[in-house]
Scaffold this motif. Structure first.
Motif, PDB file in Angstrom:
ATOM      1  N   GLU A 545     -12.028  24.383  28.289  1.00 34.73           N
ATOM      2  CA  GLU A 545     -12.610  24.891  29.534  1.00 34.73           C
ATOM      3  C   GLU A 545     -14.046  25.368  29.309  1.00 34.73           C
ATOM      4  O   GLU A 545     -14.896  25.254  30.201  1.00 34.73           O
ATOM      5  CB  GLU A 545     -11.754  26.036  30.082  1.00 34.73           C
ATOM      6  N   TYR A 546     -14.311  25.903  28.125  1.00 32.59           N
ATOM      7  CA  TYR A 546     -15.688  26.327  27.803  1.00 32.59           C
ATOM      8  C   TYR A 546     -16.619  25.121  27.770  1.00 32.59           C
ATOM      9  O   TYR A 546     -17.729  25.135  28.312  1.00 32.59           O
ATOM     10  CB  TYR A 546     -15.698  27.050  26.459  1.00 32.59           C
ATOM     11  N   ILE A 547     -16.124  24.073  27.128  1.00 31.01           N
ATOM     12  CA  ILE A 547     -16.961  22.876  26.978  1.00 31.01           C
ATOM     13  C   ILE A 547     -17.215  22.205  28.324  1.00 31.01           C
ATOM     14  O   ILE A 547     -18.333  21.789  28.632  1.00 31.01           O
ATOM     15  CB  ILE A 547     -16.280  21.891  26.005  1.00 31.01           C
ATOM     16  N   GLN A 548     -16.172  22.132  29.170  1.00 33.02           N
ATOM     17  CA  GLN A 548     -16.275  21.410  30.437  1.00 33.02           C
ATOM     18  C   GLN A 548     -16.907  22.246  31.551  1.00 33.02           C
ATOM     19  O   GLN A 548     -17.662  21.719  32.364  1.00 33.02           O
ATOM     20  CB  GLN A 548     -14.873  20.963  30.884  1.00 33.02           C
ATOM     21  N   ASN A 549     -16.567  23.552  31.588  1.00 35.60           N
ATOM     22  CA  ASN A 549     -16.935  24.352  32.759  1.00 35.60           C
ATOM     23  C   ASN A 549     -17.747  25.603  32.468  1.00 35.60           C
ATOM     24  O   ASN A 549     -18.071  26.355  33.392  1.00 35.60           O
ATOM     25  CB  ASN A 549     -15.653  24.756  33.505  1.00 35.60           C
ATOM     26  N   GLY A 550     -18.025  25.862  31.195  1.00 33.84           N
ATOM     27  CA  GLY A 550     -18.874  27.002  30.878  1.00 33.84           C
ATOM     28  C   GLY A 550     -18.107  28.269  30.574  1.00 33.84           C
ATOM     29  O   GLY A 550     -16.891  28.347  30.748  1.00 33.84           O
ATOM     30  N   PRO A 551     -18.829  29.302  30.136  1.00 35.33           N
ATOM     31  CA  PRO A 551     -18.198  30.532  29.639  1.00 35.33           C
ATOM     32  C   PRO A 551     -17.466  31.356  30.685  1.00 35.33           C
ATOM     33  O   PRO A 551     -16.483  32.014  30.375  1.00 35.33           O
ATOM     34  CB  PRO A 551     -19.374  31.321  29.057  1.00 35.33           C
ATOM     35  N   ALA A 585      -9.710  32.072  20.239  1.00 34.43           N
ATOM     36  CA  ALA A 585      -9.937  31.801  21.661  1.00 34.43           C
ATOM     37  C   ALA A 585     -10.014  33.091  22.461  1.00 34.43           C
ATOM     38  O   ALA A 585     -10.889  33.259  23.332  1.00 34.43           O
ATOM     39  CB  ALA A 585      -8.823  30.901  22.202  1.00 34.43           C
ATOM     40  N   VAL A 586      -9.107  34.029  22.169  1.00 32.71           N
ATOM     41  CA  VAL A 586      -9.081  35.291  22.917  1.00 32.71           C
ATOM     42  C   VAL A 586     -10.314  36.126  22.609  1.00 32.71           C
ATOM     43  O   VAL A 586     -10.986  36.638  23.516  1.00 32.71           O
ATOM     44  CB  VAL A 586      -7.787  36.072  22.589  1.00 32.71           C
ATOM     45  N   LYS A 587     -10.631  36.278  21.322  1.00 34.47           N
ATOM     46  CA  LYS A 587     -11.785  37.110  20.951  1.00 34.47           C
ATOM     47  C   LYS A 587     -13.096  36.498  21.419  1.00 34.47           C
ATOM     48  O   LYS A 587     -14.020  37.211  21.841  1.00 34.47           O
ATOM     49  CB  LYS A 587     -11.796  37.329  19.435  1.00 34.47           C
ATOM     50  N   TYR A 588     -13.187  35.189  21.375  1.00 31.36           N
ATOM     51  CA  TYR A 588     -14.424  34.538  21.836  1.00 31.36           C
ATOM     52  C   TYR A 588     -14.591  34.724  23.340  1.00 31.36           C
ATOM     53  O   TYR A 588     -15.695  34.969  23.840  1.00 31.36           O
ATOM     54  CB  TYR A 588     -14.383  33.062  21.472  1.00 31.36           C
ATOM     55  N   SER A 589     -13.468  34.637  24.080  1.00 25.32           N
ATOM     56  CA  SER A 589     -13.558  34.860  25.531  1.00 25.32           C
ATOM     57  C   SER A 589     -13.945  36.303  25.838  1.00 25.32           C
ATOM     58  O   SER A 589     -14.671  36.575  26.802  1.00 25.32           O
ATOM     59  CB  SER A 589     -12.209  34.539  26.194  1.00 25.32           C
TER      60      SER A 589
END
Length: 713
Positions: A545-551, A585-589
């Motif tokens: 989702e990060y790659i396709q739609n952004g942060p 994934a959780v910490k990066y979000s």
């Protein structure tokens, strides 16, 4: 119940023209739905492999058909209500088997079985009443007739094979006559009302047949009423005979009136003496006085007295003349001819009666009745299965503990007789996907074969999430429905010890939810299934989702899986690589969330922590380094320590060095995918030069601010 053909309207091929279809290079294909018993039928080319795309006909009709009628609303109510008895009966049998299998053959055990048989009858009656209400509302369908048949058959089965404990060897005539009078009412109430309205009813052609039928059926009130009307008959001889007949009819001994059978037998013999005396009195009537202007009353009265005397040939002849069938002869036989007729002796009587009054072979209910009367329960099941699968399944189910059916499985099919009938009924239920819960209950009582079929039903439950969205009411309702369905399936699997099926269904649900971007729910089902590769795919989808739609969108989706991180780490069976990936994934979000909340200092330090502790996969290092540029350029405050900057530089150097050695696919694929202008590893490395420049400037700024490079040690 075999299906010979299914009629399609309008037909795909006219009758007798199938060969013309084949000659044209086509045939008919049918595909069975795994969800229910429906078929998709269409015309298709004979040789699909030799066709060119241009040869395929695009507008061929596809028929959706089924070989059984899908249950109506009234039928579904009937199915659901009687399931209650079936389930309780199976639980009772299971408990008895675990405690003491021989208990079922005791008096207490047979009493419990009888109770369940009576429960079936009562539940069916309630459904029949409901069906009649629907008839009033013009909602009638064939379900009502089937229910009525089921009442008659099940009631007869209880009378013949599940008597009250202690009455197994008692005379059966009274019970048979009661069953006959309840379910096959003769003579009709309308006839009685019409005759009772007449001043001289004996003048009507129906009077003597009505009176004879009333006495034959043991309807004492009606019999006595019309006998009393004969006291006004112009013949004094008849009046005198009737005065003697009335107390005879009134005092006929009935088994329920006695506490001991020997008392009943003694009273019956004394009563028969009175009947004999009446016969002597009748014979004294001169032949010229034995009829009136309307009827030969002496002959009619003689038939009545002959019935009371118990003359079998007269009982059978009178029944034939009155239009009665073999059932009435057999019931009357147990009242008048042999008042001590036992259940075990009934088949001999039935065999003799059926020689002259056979049942209608085209009437399945008649054939069921005759088989039960004759003591052939397995034959009755055969006819019942042709009539109604519900009836044969539930009769077979209750016959086994009574010892009426062989419980052993057939060596070829692997199924017992009971299981054959129950599975056939379950297949019928499977035609309606809304009845899947009920279908499962029946399947899981049919040994290994039934369990395997039940597993397939559960694993093919449609979840239908394709149109669900979390931000709409309809989407929420759909998710709630899926959640309830999954809870039901899990409960069923635990009840029947189908753990592998439960995990499979959880994996299917997880995959479906993942496609619908319900990542939190998808992950919870993967954890429940202990499907760690599936868990990894969900995490990858969230990161994607990060790659396709952004942060921003990525952070929103990642927040739905964050609450599950503790559960994943606490599970000792979780594979470390997936737990590690989830943590990233959780910490990066959370870093992006803090950035949006302008908590840049915490976001910057956590980002460096992901790299220093190598929580971030190597394929994401380049992304994190690009993110760090914002924090390196933040002014006037410095967000990173000199040591943090050095750590960023080390990771950058590793990426560049390894990429130059041919390992760029380990470090750069995610960054390449985020580059809107396209490109490959070369362009990705060019972009990382901006990171190097930002780090260099940051170090220079820190050197100036802190007074020398010593602060970087």
């Amino acid at each position: 119940m075999g299906v010979q053909h299914i009629d399609l309207v309008p037909p795909l091929v006219e009758a007798g023209k199938f060969q013309d279809l084949v000659q044209s290079g086509h045939t008919i294909l049918a595909s069975l739905s795994p969800r229910n018993n429906s078929l998709a039928v269409n015309v298709a080319p004979l040789e699909l492999s030799s066709l060119k795309p241009s040869d395929v006909e695009q507008d061929e009709a596809v028929y959706f058909a089924t070989h059984v009628d899908i249950p109506s609303s009234e039928r579904r109510l009937f199915i659901a209500d009687t399931l209650v008895v079936f389930s309780m009966f199976k639980n009772m049998l299971k408990s008895a088997k675990e405690r003491d299998p021989s208990w079922l053959q005791t008096r207490d055990g047979l009493e419990v079985i009888r109770k369940f048989g009576v429960d079936y009858v009562n539940f069916i009656k309630e459904c029949w009443i409901h069906a009649n209400l629907c008839l009033v509302r013009n909602l009638y369908n064939s379900a009502q007739n089937i229910i009525a048949v089921s009442i008659r058959v099940f009631s007869l089965f209880v009378v013949l094979f599940v008597p009250e404990p202690g009455y197994e060897d008692a005379p059966v005539g009274e019970e048979l006559m009661e069953w006959l009078n309840i379910h096959f009412i003769e003579p009709s109430t309308e006839e009685g009302d019409q005759l009772s309205s007449l001043e001289s009813p004996w003048e009507d052609d129906n009077f003597w047949p009505y009176l004879t039928r009333s006495i034959l059926r043991g309807l004492s009130k009606a019999s006595l009423f019309f006998l009393n009307t004969l006291l006004q008959h112009p013949s004094e001889d008849l009046q005198d005979l009737v005065k003697t007949l009335i107390p005879v009819v009134e005092s006929q001994p009935r088994l329920p009136q006695f506490s001991a059978e020997r008392d009943f037998a003694y009273a019956s013999r004394k009563w028969k003496d009175k009947v004999k005396a009446l016969r002597v009195e009748m014979d004294r009537i001169p032949e010229g006085s034995r009829f009136d202007d309307f009827y030969d009353w002496w002959e009619a009265l003689s038939d009545i007295v002959s019935i009371l005397e118990g003359r079998g040939e007269v009982v059978q002849r009178v029944c034939e003349e009155l239009g009665a069938d073999w059932k009435e002869v057999c019931a009357a036989w147990g009242i008048f001819v042999d008042s001590r007729l036992r259940r075990q002796d009934l088949p001999d009587v039935v065999a003799d009666v059926l020689e002259t009054l056979p049942p209608d072979p085209t009437n399945l209910e008649e054939m069921i009745h005759s088989s039960l009367f004759a003591g052939h329960p397995e034959e009755a099941l055969k006819y019942a299965s042709d009539l109604d699968l519900w009836l044969s399944a539930h009769l077979a189910d209750i016959m086994v503990p009574l010892g009426l059916l062989d419980p052993e499985s057939d060596s070829e099919s692997g199924l017992s007789k009971r299981d054959e009938h129950v599975l056939a009924y379950a297949e019928y239920l499977h035609s309606d996907a809304t009845l899947w819960r009920i279908t499962i209950v029946y399947l899981y009582t049919c040994g290994t074969i039934g369990e395997e079929q039940g597993d397939q039903v559960l694993m093919r439950m449609p979840l239908r999430l394709s149109t669900a969205t979390a931000d709409t009411d309809s989407g929420d309702q759909r998710l709630d429905a899926v959640d309830e369905t999954m809870k039901e399936i899990s409960s069923i699997c635990r009840e029947y010890s189908r753990e592998l099926v439960r995990r499979t269904v959880c994996r299917i649900a997880s995959s479906t939810l993942k496609r619908s971007k319900k990542y939190g729910l998808a992950m919870s089902h993967s954890i429940s299934a202990e499907d760690w590769p599936g868990l990894g795919r969900i995490i990858d989808a969230v990161l994607d989702e990060y790659i396709q739609n952004g942060p921003v969108i990525f952070a929103s989706h990642a927040s739905t899986i964050a609450p599950l991180m503790e559960q994943v780490h606490a599970n000792t069976k979780t594979e470390a690589i997936f737990a590690h990936r989830l943590m990233f994934a959780v910490k990066y979000s959370q870093i992006h969330k803090m950035r949006l909340e302008q908590d840049y200092s915490t976001a910057a330090s956590d980002l460096v922590l992901l790299l220093r502790d190598e929580i971030a996969p190597k394929s994401w290092w380049a992304i994190l380094l690009c993110d760090s540029v914002e924090y390196l350029q933040y002014a006037p405050k410095t967000l990173l320590s000199p040591g943090d900057a050095i750590e960023l530089l080390r990771k950058l150097e590793e990426i560049c060095m390894r990429s130059s050695q041919g390992s760029g696919e380990d470090y750069l694929p995610v960054l390449v995918r985020t580059m809107k202008g396209g490109g490959g590893e070369k362009e990705a490395l060019e972009r990382l030069k901006t990171v190097r420049l930002a780090i260099a400037r940051y170090i220079a700024r820190c050197t100036t601010t802190l007074g020398g490079m010593r602060h970087f040690g």
